[in-house]
Design an enzyme around this catalytic site. Structure first.
Site, PDB file in Angstrom:
ATOM      1  N   ILE A  61      11.356 -23.511  -8.368  1.00 49.33           N
ATOM      2  CA  ILE A  61      11.590 -22.213  -8.981  1.00 49.33           C
ATOM      3  C   ILE A  61      10.703 -22.123 -10.224  1.00 49.33           C
ATOM      4  CG2 ILE A  61      13.291 -20.648  -9.971  1.00 49.33           C
ATOM      5  CD1 ILE A  61      13.684 -21.308  -6.947  1.00 49.33           C
ATOM      6  N   LYS A  62       9.899 -21.069 -10.286  1.00 49.06           N
ATOM      7  CA  LYS A  62       8.984 -20.907 -11.412  1.00 49.06           C
ATOM      8  C   LYS A  62       9.712 -20.236 -12.582  1.00 49.06           C
ATOM      9  CE  LYS A  62       4.514 -20.044 -10.639  1.00 49.06           C
ATOM     10  NZ  LYS A  62       3.271 -19.406 -10.101  1.00 49.06           N
ATOM     11  N   ILE A  63       9.670 -20.915 -13.709  1.00 45.51           N
ATOM     12  CA  ILE A  63      10.262 -20.403 -14.945  1.00 45.51           C
ATOM     13  C   ILE A  63       9.163 -20.380 -16.002  1.00 45.51           C
ATOM     14  CG2 ILE A  63      11.934 -20.857 -16.793  1.00 45.51           C
ATOM     15  CD1 ILE A  63      13.730 -22.204 -14.723  1.00 45.51           C
ATOM     16  N   LEU A  71       8.516 -20.282  -6.022  1.00 45.04           N
ATOM     17  CA  LEU A  71       8.960 -18.888  -6.096  1.00 45.04           C
ATOM     18  C   LEU A  71       9.379 -18.591  -7.527  1.00 45.04           C
ATOM     19  CD1 LEU A  71       9.845 -16.164  -4.839  1.00 45.04           C
ATOM     20  CD2 LEU A  71      12.044 -17.242  -4.301  1.00 45.04           C
ATOM     21  N   SER A  75       3.204 -19.119  -5.673  1.00 45.22           N
ATOM     22  CA  SER A  75       3.191 -17.651  -5.555  1.00 45.22           C
ATOM     23  C   SER A  75       3.511 -17.074  -6.923  1.00 45.22           C
ATOM     24  CB  SER A  75       4.219 -17.183  -4.526  1.00 45.22           C
ATOM     25  OG  SER A  75       5.545 -17.436  -4.984  1.00 45.22           O
TER      26      SER A  75
END
Length: 368
Positions: free
Chosen positions: A145-147, A114, A49
């Site tokens: 977790i998208k970084i 996310l 996403s």
């Protein structure tokens, strides 16, 4: 069932060991059973996403309205409300993919991603702070977790990995930054291992964006009368990145981590929806199929591949030609690292704009 009879999308993983993830999420696709159908019939093995996807989901339907109004009773901050909505969706999707995550090779797939706020793309300390917070609140082993892979993001990636947080590194456009990201992942694993902590259950992907590269480079080629090279830069860069991946995740340094159970940070092909109607709509899937990689595609691209795609082992073919093409671009005055820098800046803006629009939409729904 013969290979020809097998669903074309499913062939990619069954026969060539590449995982296809869906680059889309909303409540309708989960409530309707469509996402489960994609898992069962197409072998979809994860979901990504981003702010633009959530903006579309929340702004274009009434599915979130009741929750927005309910959450606003306790806290009317639009960003706080957004993350409550997003976390709920991500948890639901993660639960749908739990059987994939818990397959025989546990943790190989089944991840749902996310993203931290795009407003933090250049803020290391707040990025890691929010990554920790989202990881804790989603509370699922199969979340990533998208970084962003910005310079500021590199130490945040290392810290997150060292703390046992699965990370999807986003917004990668160039080989130099990709190698730095892979090393940040390895640094994080080494930090964790030296602290005596388990590294066998950590997963990460490095999301290399494709179609935007060609969108920027093609006009430059036209200007230099090099039209015969149009549409080739992104695929060439991806093949070069894969060669880098093989080199980085081998040798003595990596072997020590692998013995402790570490998994390589897989390359993920992103921005695979074709943005140029002159090109085949399935090209960013077809030309980069290879083992131990991921391709995250929008629903329209998955539908197109199911209809007329061709599954075959293509990623490790033509590597020398790809490297030669990149050298040719450099000789013609097209600096791919400068291209990557420009695309990173534009990418941050492309996520900031829908995010601001999303927060405004939530605010409007509260006060209408």
């Amino acid at each position: 069932m013969t290979m020809q009879e097998l669903n074309k999308v499913k062939q990619i993983h069954t026969n060539f060991k590449q995982s296809i993830w869906l680059d889309f999420i909303d409540r309708q696709i989960m409530r309707s059973g469509k996402l489960q159908q994609l898992i069962d019939e197409d072998g979809i093995r994860g979901v990504t996403s981003n702010p633009a996807i959530f903006e579309q989901a929340i702004n274009s339907s009434a599915d979130y309205d009741a929750d927005i109004l309910e959450y606003a009773k306790a806290d009317s901050d639009p960003e706080h409300i957004f993350f409550r909505l997003a976390i709920s969706d991500i948890q639901q999707a993660a639960d749908l993919f739990a059987p994939v995550y818990n397959e025989e090779v546990s943790g190989a797939d089944g991840y749902v991603s996310l993203e931290v706020s795009p407003l933090l793309a250049l803020d290391e300390s707040r990025t890691i702070e929010q990554a920790r917070e989202l990881w804790k609140k989603v509370d699922r082993e199969n979340v990533m977790i998208k970084i962003p892979g910005t310079l500021s993001g590199l130490p945040a990636i290392r810290t997150a990995i060292s703390e046992g947080i699965n990370v999807n590194v986003t917004l990668l456009f160039g080989l130099e930054r990709y190698e730095a990201v892979a090393n940040a992942y390895i640094d994080g694993l080494e930090d964790r291992l030296s602290a005596g902590l388990d590294i066998s259950r950590i997963a990460s992907v490095a999301s290399f964006f494709l179609s935007r590269i060609d969108l920027l480079v093609d006009p430059l080629l036209d200007d230099k009368d090099l039209g015969e090279m149009k549409g080739e830069a992104a695929i060439a860069a991806a093949k070069a990145a894969y060669a880098l991946y093989i080199r980085v995740f081998s040798g003595e340094r990596w072997d020590k981590l692998a013995l402790a159970g570490a998994k390589p940070q897989r390359l993920l092909w992103a921005s695979t929806g074709n943005k140029n109607p002159a090109y085949r709509d399935t090209r960013y899937l077809e030309e980069l199929i290879g083992p131990d990689t991921v391709n995250t595609a929008p629903l329209a691209t998955i539908d197109a591949f199911r209809d007329h795609g061709t599954a075959g082992a293509t990623l490790d073919k033509g590597t020398e030609q790809a490297l030669y093409l990149l050298e040719s671009l450099a000789r013609s005055g097209i600096n791919m690292e400068e291209v990557a820098e420009q695309l990173e800046k534009e990418g941050i803006q492309k996520f900031e704009a829908p995010y601001q629009k999303l927060l405004q939409a939530i605010s409007t729904k509260i006060h209408q």
